[in-house]
Design a protein around this motif. Structure first.
Motif, short mmCIF file in Angstrom:
data_model
loop_
_atom_site.label_atom_id
_atom_site.label_comp_id
_atom_site.label_asym_id
_atom_site.label_seq_id
_atom_site.Cartn_x
_atom_site.Cartn_y
_atom_site.Cartn_z
N UNK A 131 0.81 -1.23 0.00
CA UNK A 131 0.00 0.00 0.00
C UNK A 131 0.84 1.27 0.00
N UNK A 132 1.93 1.29 0.75
CA UNK A 132 2.76 2.50 0.77
C UNK A 132 3.42 2.75 -0.58
N UNK A 133 3.82 1.67 -1.25
CA UNK A 133 4.43 1.82 -2.57
C UNK A 133 3.41 2.30 -3.59
N UNK A 134 2.19 1.80 -3.48
CA UNK A 134 1.12 2.27 -4.38
C UNK A 134 0.85 3.76 -4.14
N UNK A 135 0.84 4.15 -2.88
CA UNK A 135 0.59 5.56 -2.56
C UNK A 135 1.71 6.45 -3.10
N UNK A 136 2.96 6.00 -2.95
CA UNK A 136 4.07 6.81 -3.45
C UNK A 136 4.10 6.85 -4.97
#
Length: 298
Positions: free
Chosen positions: A165-170
């Motif tokens: 999820x954090x990679x998708x957000x970034x």
């Protein structure tokens, strides 16, 4: 183009004629040729600041500026609408690629692939700086394909979907920053067309792109590419620069053969010989008498 001869934008302009399609092709190129997934796998968007840096350099950058300022017509409102039409699908596609990146990471050797990712950014920097140098450098997509082949580790790998999820957000943030950058350029277009030297910003962007591979390889450059891009943007604004005068100078610039753009129509017109000139060019001893009906030796 009118005021800028950006090598990347000029090479893409041969494939599309509409300015909106050209903008879409320029901004979506990192997604199409695999540059953005390579940045994700190399760890360039692991934190929000890195995502902002990638968004400005990869999705924004000098090619986007050149297309908006030198190619797009219409009011700032109309240009902003085109940017949004192009940018919203771009953000969605970037989110999808960010979601698939961990799955690809599970079957490649990241240490090897990072070197190819740094190499592809260096190639983009060379393409941005000079079209002549870019002719001798492989296409970024080819470099990424070679990197995938060299770093592929199929033995013992399990290809399973893994979403971070954090990679998708970034990743979404990176694309969003690029679209926001293009939107701000479109809104400020009337001012930038008058006071911004696009070629100066292009060379500054090439320097920033040249620093990005060093950051990917773990050297202590941190966010130096972002700082270099900001400095390039500031230095490219010159209150004494006249964009309209630069456009007219480019249109009337001398060609390599010594002529100018205004001489193109005259250069293609055949020269009709003047009969009076041919009569004046005869030598005193030449016989200009009409020989119709006479023998060849007379």
């Amino acid at each position: 183009m009118s005021t800028s001869q950006h090598p990347v934008a000029l090479s893409l302009e041969r494939f599309v004629s509409d300015d909106a399609k050209l903008l879409a092709l320029v901004m979506a190129l990192p997604l199409v040729d695999g540059v953005f997934p390579a940045m994700i796998l190399a760890g360039a968007v692991d934190d929000p600041l890195g995502a902002i840096q990638v968004g400005l350099l990869i999705f924004g950058g000098s090619a986007t500026v050149a297309v908006i300022l030198a190619e797009m017509n219409g009011s700032p409102r109309e240009q902003a609408a085109i940017v949004l039409v192009v940018g919203l699908p771009l953000i969605a596609l970037a989110a999808v690629q960010a979601a698939l990146a961990p799955t690809i990471e599970s079957v490649v050797n990241i240490a090897i692939f990072e070197r190819f990712a740094a190499l592809v950014i260096a190639a983009i920097a060379a393409h941005t700086a000079s079209a002549t140098v870019g002719e001798y450098i492989p296409n970024p997509g080819i470099i990424i394909a070679l990197g995938l082949v060299a770093s592929l580790e199929p033995s013992g790998a399990e290809l399973a979907f893994e979403a971070d999820p954090s990679l998708i957000a970034n990743g979404t943030l990176a694309a969003g920053v690029g679209v926001l950058f293009a939107l701000s350029v479109a809104v400020a277009g009337p001012y930038l067309r008058t006071y911004m030297d696009i070629d100066r910003f292009r060379f500054g962007s090439a320097v920033a792109l040249g620093l990005l591979p060093l950051s990917l390889l773990g050297m202590a450059f941190g966010e130096a590419p972002l700082a270099a891009l900001l400095v390039a943007a500031v230095l490219s604004i010159d209150p004494q620069f006249d964009g309209e005068a630069a456009r007219e100078t480019l249109e009337t610039a001398p060609r390599p053969d010594g002529g100018s753009a205004e001489d193109r129509s005259n250069a293609t017109e055949p020269k009709v010989p003047d009969s009076s000139d041919s009569e004046d060019d005869t030598y005193p001893g030449d016989d200009s008498t009409d020989t119709t009906g006479r023998a060849p030796w007379l």
